[in-house]
Scaffold this motif. Structure first.
Motif, PDB file in Angstrom:
ATOM      1  N   MET A   1      31.876  30.305  65.842  1.00  0.00           N
ATOM      2  CA  MET A   1      32.159  30.609  64.436  1.00  0.00           C
ATOM      3  C   MET A   1      30.914  31.051  63.678  1.00  0.00           C
ATOM      4  O   MET A   1      31.023  31.632  62.593  1.00  0.00           O
ATOM      5  CB  MET A   1      32.747  29.378  63.737  1.00  0.00           C
ATOM      6  CG  MET A   1      34.090  28.925  64.261  1.00  0.00           C
ATOM      7  SD  MET A   1      34.738  27.540  63.268  1.00  0.00           S
ATOM      8  CE  MET A   1      36.269  27.199  64.143  1.00  0.00           C
ATOM      9  N   TYR A   2      29.737  30.759  64.232  1.00  0.00           N
ATOM     10  CA  TYR A   2      28.476  31.073  63.557  1.00  0.00           C
ATOM     11  C   TYR A   2      27.663  32.100  64.341  1.00  0.00           C
ATOM     12  O   TYR A   2      26.452  32.146  64.239  1.00  0.00           O
ATOM     13  CB  TYR A   2      27.672  29.786  63.362  1.00  0.00           C
ATOM     14  CG  TYR A   2      28.333  28.837  62.377  1.00  0.00           C
ATOM     15  CD1 TYR A   2      28.086  28.940  61.016  1.00  0.00           C
ATOM     16  CD2 TYR A   2      29.247  27.883  62.817  1.00  0.00           C
ATOM     17  CE1 TYR A   2      28.712  28.088  60.114  1.00  0.00           C
ATOM     18  CE2 TYR A   2      29.881  27.030  61.928  1.00  0.00           C
ATOM     19  CZ  TYR A   2      29.613  27.134  60.572  1.00  0.00           C
ATOM     20  OH  TYR A   2      30.249  26.315  59.674  1.00  0.00           O
ATOM     21  N   GLU A   3      28.378  32.950  65.100  1.00  0.00           N
ATOM     22  CA  GLU A   3      27.714  34.035  65.809  1.00  0.00           C
ATOM     23  C   GLU A   3      27.883  35.342  65.032  1.00  0.00           C
ATOM     24  O   GLU A   3      28.916  35.570  64.403  1.00  0.00           O
ATOM     25  CB  GLU A   3      28.308  34.196  67.211  1.00  0.00           C
ATOM     26  CG  GLU A   3      27.923  33.069  68.165  1.00  0.00           C
ATOM     27  CD  GLU A   3      28.530  33.276  69.544  1.00  0.00           C
ATOM     28  OE1 GLU A   3      29.387  34.185  69.697  1.00  0.00           O
ATOM     29  OE2 GLU A   3      28.171  32.514  70.467  1.00  0.00           O
ATOM     30  N   THR A   4      26.862  36.163  65.100  1.00  0.00           N
ATOM     31  CA  THR A   4      26.931  37.487  64.483  1.00  0.00           C
ATOM     32  C   THR A   4      26.104  38.447  65.318  1.00  0.00           C
ATOM     33  O   THR A   4      25.155  38.027  66.004  1.00  0.00           O
ATOM     34  CB  THR A   4      26.417  37.456  63.033  1.00  0.00           C
ATOM     35  OG1 THR A   4      26.678  38.725  62.415  1.00  0.00           O
ATOM     36  CG2 THR A   4      24.921  37.176  62.971  1.00  0.00           C
ATOM     37  N   LEU A   5      26.470  39.696  65.284  1.00  0.00           N
ATOM     38  CA  LEU A   5      25.766  40.698  66.080  1.00  0.00           C
ATOM     39  C   LEU A   5      24.549  41.198  65.323  1.00  0.00           C
ATOM     40  O   LEU A   5      24.642  41.539  64.137  1.00  0.00           O
ATOM     41  CB  LEU A   5      26.710  41.854  66.409  1.00  0.00           C
ATOM     42  CG  LEU A   5      26.281  42.772  67.566  1.00  0.00           C
ATOM     43  CD1 LEU A   5      26.189  41.980  68.871  1.00  0.00           C
ATOM     44  CD2 LEU A   5      27.294  43.908  67.710  1.00  0.00           C
ATOM     45  N   HIS A   6      23.421  41.201  66.016  1.00  0.00           N
ATOM     46  CA  HIS A   6      22.171  41.684  65.429  1.00  0.00           C
ATOM     47  C   HIS A   6      22.298  43.178  65.095  1.00  0.00           C
ATOM     48  O   HIS A   6      23.165  43.876  65.611  1.00  0.00           O
ATOM     49  CB  HIS A   6      21.036  41.423  66.418  1.00  0.00           C
ATOM     50  CG  HIS A   6      19.667  41.724  65.871  1.00  0.00           C
ATOM     51  ND1 HIS A   6      19.307  41.508  64.566  1.00  0.00           N
ATOM     52  CD2 HIS A   6      18.548  42.250  66.483  1.00  0.00           C
ATOM     53  CE1 HIS A   6      18.052  41.861  64.382  1.00  0.00           C
ATOM     54  NE2 HIS A   6      17.572  42.318  65.537  1.00  0.00           N
ATOM     55  N   THR A   7      21.429  43.633  64.235  1.00  0.00           N
ATOM     56  CA  THR A   7      21.488  45.033  63.807  1.00  0.00           C
ATOM     57  C   THR A   7      21.228  46.012  64.943  1.00  0.00           C
ATOM     58  O   THR A   7      21.476  47.213  64.786  1.00  0.00           O
ATOM     59  CB  THR A   7      20.480  45.283  62.674  1.00  0.00           C
ATOM     60  OG1 THR A   7      19.193  44.788  63.073  1.00  0.00           O
ATOM     61  CG2 THR A   7      20.919  44.580  61.398  1.00  0.00           C
ATOM     62  N   ASP A   8      20.726  45.523  66.094  1.00  0.00           N
ATOM     63  CA  ASP A   8      20.533  46.424  67.232  1.00  0.00           C
ATOM     64  C   ASP A   8      21.851  46.718  67.949  1.00  0.00           C
ATOM     65  O   ASP A   8      21.906  47.526  68.876  1.00  0.00           O
ATOM     66  CB  ASP A   8      19.514  45.851  68.217  1.00  0.00           C
ATOM     67  CG  ASP A   8      19.974  44.538  68.866  1.00  0.00           C
ATOM     68  OD1 ASP A   8      21.115  44.103  68.605  1.00  0.00           O
ATOM     69  OD2 ASP A   8      19.170  43.932  69.606  1.00  0.00           O
ATOM     70  N   GLY A   9      22.931  46.012  67.535  1.00  0.00           N
ATOM     71  CA  GLY A   9      24.245  46.256  68.104  1.00  0.00           C
ATOM     72  C   GLY A   9      24.459  45.609  69.447  1.00  0.00           C
ATOM     73  O   GLY A   9      25.515  45.784  70.061  1.00  0.00           O
ATOM     74  N   LYS A  10      23.491  44.812  69.929  1.00  0.00           N
ATOM     75  CA  LYS A  10      23.603  44.221  71.269  1.00  0.00           C
ATOM     76  C   LYS A  10      23.410  42.700  71.269  1.00  0.00           C
ATOM     77  O   LYS A  10      24.159  41.972  71.904  1.00  0.00           O
ATOM     78  CB  LYS A  10      22.566  44.844  72.201  1.00  0.00           C
ATOM     79  CG  LYS A  10      22.663  46.346  72.349  1.00  0.00           C
ATOM     80  CD  LYS A  10      21.521  46.870  73.208  1.00  0.00           C
ATOM     81  CE  LYS A  10      21.572  48.392  73.313  1.00  0.00           C
ATOM     82  NZ  LYS A  10      20.434  48.932  74.113  1.00  0.00           N
ATOM     83  N   THR A  11      22.381  42.259  70.551  1.00  0.00           N
ATOM     84  CA  THR A  11      21.967  40.860  70.631  1.00  0.00           C
ATOM     85  C   THR A  11      22.786  39.989  69.689  1.00  0.00           C
ATOM     86  O   THR A  11      23.035  40.360  68.535  1.00  0.00           O
ATOM     87  CB  THR A  11      20.478  40.714  70.270  1.00  0.00           C
ATOM     88  OG1 THR A  11      19.722  41.677  71.002  1.00  0.00           O
ATOM     89  CG2 THR A  11      19.986  39.303  70.579  1.00  0.00           C
ATOM     90  N   LYS A  12      23.162  38.797  70.191  1.00  0.00           N
ATOM     91  CA  LYS A  12      23.867  37.845  69.342  1.00  0.00           C
ATOM     92  C   LYS A  12      22.872  36.977  68.580  1.00  0.00           C
ATOM     93  O   LYS A  12      21.890  36.509  69.143  1.00  0.00           O
ATOM     94  CB  LYS A  12      24.783  36.943  70.178  1.00  0.00           C
ATOM     95  CG  LYS A  12      26.065  37.604  70.625  1.00  0.00           C
ATOM     96  CD  LYS A  12      26.963  36.600  71.330  1.00  0.00           C
ATOM     97  CE  LYS A  12      28.283  37.253  71.720  1.00  0.00           C
ATOM     98  NZ  LYS A  12      29.200  36.275  72.392  1.00  0.00           N
ATOM     99  N   GLY A  13      23.134  36.800  67.298  1.00  0.00           N
ATOM    100  CA  GLY A  13      22.329  35.901  66.487  1.00  0.00           C
ATOM    101  C   GLY A  13      23.136  34.694  66.038  1.00  0.00           C
ATOM    102  O   GLY A  13      24.376  34.726  66.071  1.00  0.00           O
ATOM    103  N   ARG A  14      22.457  33.621  65.635  1.00  0.00           N
ATOM    104  CA  ARG A  14      23.153  32.427  65.123  1.00  0.00           C
ATOM    105  C   ARG A  14      23.006  32.384  63.611  1.00  0.00           C
ATOM    106  O   ARG A  14      21.885  32.402  63.081  1.00  0.00           O
ATOM    107  CB  ARG A  14      22.600  31.151  65.754  1.00  0.00           C
ATOM    108  CG  ARG A  14      23.405  29.927  65.329  1.00  0.00           C
ATOM    109  CD  ARG A  14      23.081  28.705  66.142  1.00  0.00           C
ATOM    110  NE  ARG A  14      21.866  28.058  65.669  1.00  0.00           N
ATOM    111  CZ  ARG A  14      21.499  26.821  66.006  1.00  0.00           C
ATOM    112  NH1 ARG A  14      22.249  26.146  66.862  1.00  0.00           N
ATOM    113  NH2 ARG A  14      20.396  26.294  65.539  1.00  0.00           N
TER     114      ARG A  14
END
Length: 924
Positions: free
Chosen positions: A231-244
């Motif tokens: 629920m607290y995952e989002t895609l980094h602006t690079d379009g590949k890496t997952k951020g918390r």
């Protein structure tokens, strides 16, 4: 399966334990035994009808409790605890203490103090010196308004304080000429009306395995992340890496008054550089100049599955997502994927443990904040869908932990995320952290909300809790906690050695309202009916507050041992509330010995209480007179000897000298008129007429006791004062602040004793005194009238009075050595006003009192509902005379003709009036 539930936790006290004289195989057996007894007790309807009994099911009360040391209801074992650990009152045992001031700013950065937030609390390190001063190891201390339990922590700290702290305090006391304290833990009884408060207090004060908590807390957060981390995952602006996600900033949506276009408040009003909301900003649709007051809040309709009703909620959308990739923090606007994730979460069922109860009518949500405007009518409305999932899971994990003591502390840990996870948490971009950015003491929902992840809120908290409690090891046999009203504490008479208390003052904080949010999660909420508060919504005004406080203080008086002390911390800006507290204390039977301001530049009692300016925290030191004084009063009645007996007893309780930064301060309670006020209150409280007039009393003080710098002392006290006086550069000065006719006379008396003067010489200084501090409804007297009524003027015919002769001989070189009959001296003395000697002062006082009583008769006979003009001195004199005649009806009748504000802001009038009401009610 829940990994936490599958553990075999390490427990403390796994061997045999003793509790209230009983022996158990372990702490679990002790808890089970007393929980069984409490469960039986809860089925007793009479027990549940006790005043202040919280609202909740038996199961919820038992889940919070850890009897006999803590119950989330009135504790049936309080009397047993005090009997088992306390010492019976022994009148033959000598006990003597002076008042002691504390500094409430001490210790606010201490890790223990910060371990759990509460609306108000006095730091334990500010309480420790008082407990050490007034008690000995093993004594029983009581706090009936315990809040988060800092008095209990302080009492235990007396036995667990590190060597560095002990050395520092002993050096400070030695420098002040005070004997070293006796270290060792004291026993403590903690009471509060709020289950939320007593739960915090119990977890502060009852022992637990700190190492086991450190492990369990980390595992709890790890399990929550495994289950809902997605629920607290989002895609980094690079379009590949997952951020918390650390937090999401939500913005209220408004419509433009010019074009009705939709406006994201955060995106349009927040300045990107300063991170502050701009006063003016353009509409992104029509470029109209906008301000926040011009905007109209937008709402959206949604089905509330918990209630089955369609509700209107403010329209919001994410304005910013703050997330981390590794150890690097990033920010971005919400993408379509982020919005889809939020939609998926919103479709989930509400977790079972999230409370869905309706918020009852209360001041904090209706009168002050109007929570219904923010779409909040039930507890679950405080949480956005993702936050509800997170807090619900945290609560379920903590509540399911197998070890009872660690389970309670895990809940103590988790409940600190409730406010910070709710929509009360404001987005504050200028702050370093977004954790717990809610406004203290109020339910307020802002236009910008910070929805924080559970790890962002709690990960650092878990580490800090472990470190804090590693330095503070509690002892289970020293504290007992109960939930109920302070008007009925079920312990024995004369069983408590000292009371430290920080009660609610007026309408500063609405504790029951504010605690409702957290208490709803426990399922046990405050019974607010006996709450001591000024609350228009609950129809509790100042008189109701005063009477509730009087009942609480009367209960304190009942349980406190004779000759012992109580410290009351006062914090309110209204003089009327201050007077209500003083009257309540005096009616309960306490005698005020000292009032101390709690700022670095300490001001006098008169200054902080003059007019309406009670603008800082105060510490009130009061004592319960010993039984001998009460018995002698009962035997003698309203005789002058009873008054002098009280005075001698009272003088023994007052500080002999107060030195601050090398300067000797005036001890206000040793002022003759202050002593007279205390004596009056003592006789009124015992329903007896006052046996001495003011001038008879003051004359008697001069002949019976010694004067030092305007303060009254017993013979045996003077040597110590003189020694302190010799060590300072100048004598202490009494500060007189003129606010009414009585204080104007006091000021003139002080002025003319030092400098007999003509009318022309007095007038400029006197006019300055009649400034902004004058009471609102008090008629300003003419200087000439005050002088005629209370002072003497030398007409130049007889010998020069000694008061004027002494002043002129000392102040004017050409007057030195002249006899009282010298024409030159008589010419210089002519028309000077001076304070009369005691015999003549008595005659003047009687003449003045006769005139005041004559004017009081006009008040009594006045036709109409209100007096347009009046003098406080007339009212005070008339009330006193009516009291002596037991004419309570006259007191009540005249009191109803003056503004309530006048009555509430004058301690003397309030005392007479309140006692008259009590007597009238008692008679039928």
């Amino acid at each position: 399966m829940n990994q936490l539930l599958g553990q075999a936790p390490k427990t403390i006290n796994s061997g045999k334990v003793e509790c209230l004289g009983l022996s158990f195989e372990g702490d679990a057996a002790r808890r089970e035994h007393f929980l069984t007894l409490l469960a039986e007790k809860l089925k007793d309807p009479t027990f549940r009808k006790l005043d202040g009994f919280p609202l909740g099911t038996d199961e919820a009360v038992l889940a919070m409790s850890d009897p006999p040391y803590y119950t989330a209801c009135p504790n049936p074992w309080l009397a047993d605890f005090v009997k088992h650990h306390g010492k019976p009152y022994d009148p033959s045992k000598a006990y003597a203490r002076e008042p002691m001031a504390i500094d409430v700013s001490v210790g606010k950065t201490d890790p223990i103090y910060k371990a759990h937030s509460y609306h108000t609390k006095v730091p334990h390190l500010a309480i420790v010196p008082s407990i050490l001063h007034f008690t000995e190891p093993g004594d029983v201390v009581l706090d009936g308004f315990a809040g988060s339990g800092m008095t209990g922590v302080a009492a235990q700290w007396c036995g667990t304080a590190p060597a560095t702290y002990r050395h520092q305090l002993e050096m400070e006391w030695k420098k002040a000429g005070v004997a070293a304290p006796k270290w060792g833990a004291r026993k403590v009884v903690l009471n509060d009306l709020s289950p939320a408060a007593t739960f915090i207090a119990a977890n502060y004060n009852l022992p637990f395995d700190v190492e086991a908590f450190a492990k369990a807390g980390k595992e709890l957060l790890a399990e929550v992340e495994r289950e809902i981390g997605w629920m607290y995952e989002t895609l980094h602006t690079d379009g590949k890496t997952k951020g918390r996600i650390e937090f999401t900033a939500w913005s209220q949506l408004y419509s433009c008054p010019e074009c009705t276009g939709e406006i994201n408040f955060t995106q349009e009003a927040l300045d990107d550089d300063s991170k502050r909301v701009r006063d003016n900003f353009p509409c992104p649709h029509c470029a109209a100049e906008l301000t926040k007051p011009r905007l109209e809040r937008l709402y959206t309709s949604k089905l509330d599955a918990a209630t089955g009703k369609t509700i209107q909620v403010p329209k919001r959308e994410p304005a910013l997502i703050c997330y981390s990739v590794g150890k690097t923090r990033h920010e971005k606007k919400a993408t379509a994927a982020d919005l889809a994730l939020l939609g998926r979460i919103e479709a989930l069922a509400l977790p079972a443990l999230v409370p869905t109860i309706e918020i009852p009518p209360m001041h904090m949500t209706h009168e002050r904040a109007r929570m219904d405007y923010s779409g909040v009518t039930h507890i679950h409305h405080f949480f956005l869908p993702r936050a509800a999932q997170a807090v619900g899971l945290l609560w379920a994990k903590a509540s399911g932990y197998p070890d009872a003591r660690l389970r309670a502390f895990l809940i103590f840990f988790v409940e600190q995320a409730i406010w910070g996870s709710s929509i009360l948490a404001r987005y504050a971009p200028t702050h370093f952290s977004q954790v717990n950015q809610y406004l203290n003491g109020v339910y307020y929902i802002g236009s910008q909300i910070a929805e924080c992840s559970p790890w962002y809120i709690l990960a650092g908290k878990q580490d800090r809790l472990s470190k804090a409690f590693n330095t503070f090891r509690t002892q289970i046999k020293t504290v007992v906690v109960t939930t109920g009203t302070a008007t009925a504490i079920p312990i024995q008479d004369e069983s408590i050695d000292y009371i430290f208390t920080d009660p609610p003052f007026g309408e500063n904080i609405y504790y029951a309202d504010l605690n409702f949010l957290v208490e709803s999660w426990h399922g046990v909420t405050t019974d607010a009916k006996p709450e001591a508060i000024i609350d228009r919504f609950k129809r509790k005004a100042l008189p109701e507050y005063q009477h509730l406080m009087q009942r609480c203080f009367a209960e304190y008086h009942r349980v406190l041992k004779p000759g012992r002390w109580m410290t009351v911390v006062f914090s309110n800006s209204r003089a009327s509330v201050w007077n209500a507290i003083q009257v309540a204390l005096q009616q309960a039977g306490f005698v005020v010995a000292e009032v101390t301001a709690l700022d670095k530049v300490q001001r006098s009692y008169r200054q902080v209480t003059s007019a309406n300016a009670v603008n800082q925290d105060l510490v009130i030191s009061v004592y319960k007179p010993n039984g001998g004084l009460e018995q002698r009063l009962a035997a003698r009645g309203a005789a002058p000897e009873s008054a002098w007996d009280f005075v001698e007893t009272h003088l023994r309780q007052l500080p002999i000298a107060k030195v601050k930064d090398g300067v000797l301060e005036f001890v206000v309670e040793r002022d003759p008129r202050r002593i007279y006020d205390r004596m009056i209150a003592w006789f009124v409280r015992h329903d007896l007429p006052v046996p001495l007039s003011a001038e008879e009393f003051l004359d008697g003080l001069r002949t019976r006791h010694l004067d030092r710098d305007g303060m009254v002392y017993l013979t045996e006290q003077v040597t110590e004062y003189d020694r302190k006086r010799a060590q300072t550069a100048q004598a202490p000065q009494a500060e007189l602040f003129v606010s009414d006719e009585r204080s104007a006379i006091d000021w003139l008396t002080d002025f003319l004793r030092k400098r007999p003067s003509t009318y022309q010489e007095i007038h400029p200084d006197f006019t300055v005194q009649l400034g902004a501090g004058w009471r609102k409804h008090e008629e300003k007297p003419e200087l000439s009238s005050l002088l005629d009524d209370s002072f003497l003027r030398y007409d130049g015919n007889s010998d020069v009075p000694s008061q004027i002769h002494g002043y002129l001989s000392h102040s004017f070189r050409d007057m030195r050595g002249l006899e009282k009959t010298d024409p030159q001296l008589k010419a210089k003395a002519k028309d000077r006003w001076y304070a009369p000697d005691p015999s003549k002062a008595k005659d003047l006082e009687q003449r003045r009192e006769k005139a005041l009583l004559k004017e009081f008769e006009t008040y009594r006979n006045a036709v109409g509902r209100r007096l347009k003009e009046f003098r406080l001195e007339v009212l005070r004199t008339g009330f006193k005379a009516a009291w002596s005649a037991r004419d309570y009806k006259t007191i009540i009748g005249v009191a109803q003709k003056i503004p309530e504000e006048t009555l509430q802001e004058d301690e003397k009038l309030l005392l007479w009036y309140d006692q008259a009401l009590t007597r009238m009610e008692a008679s039928g």
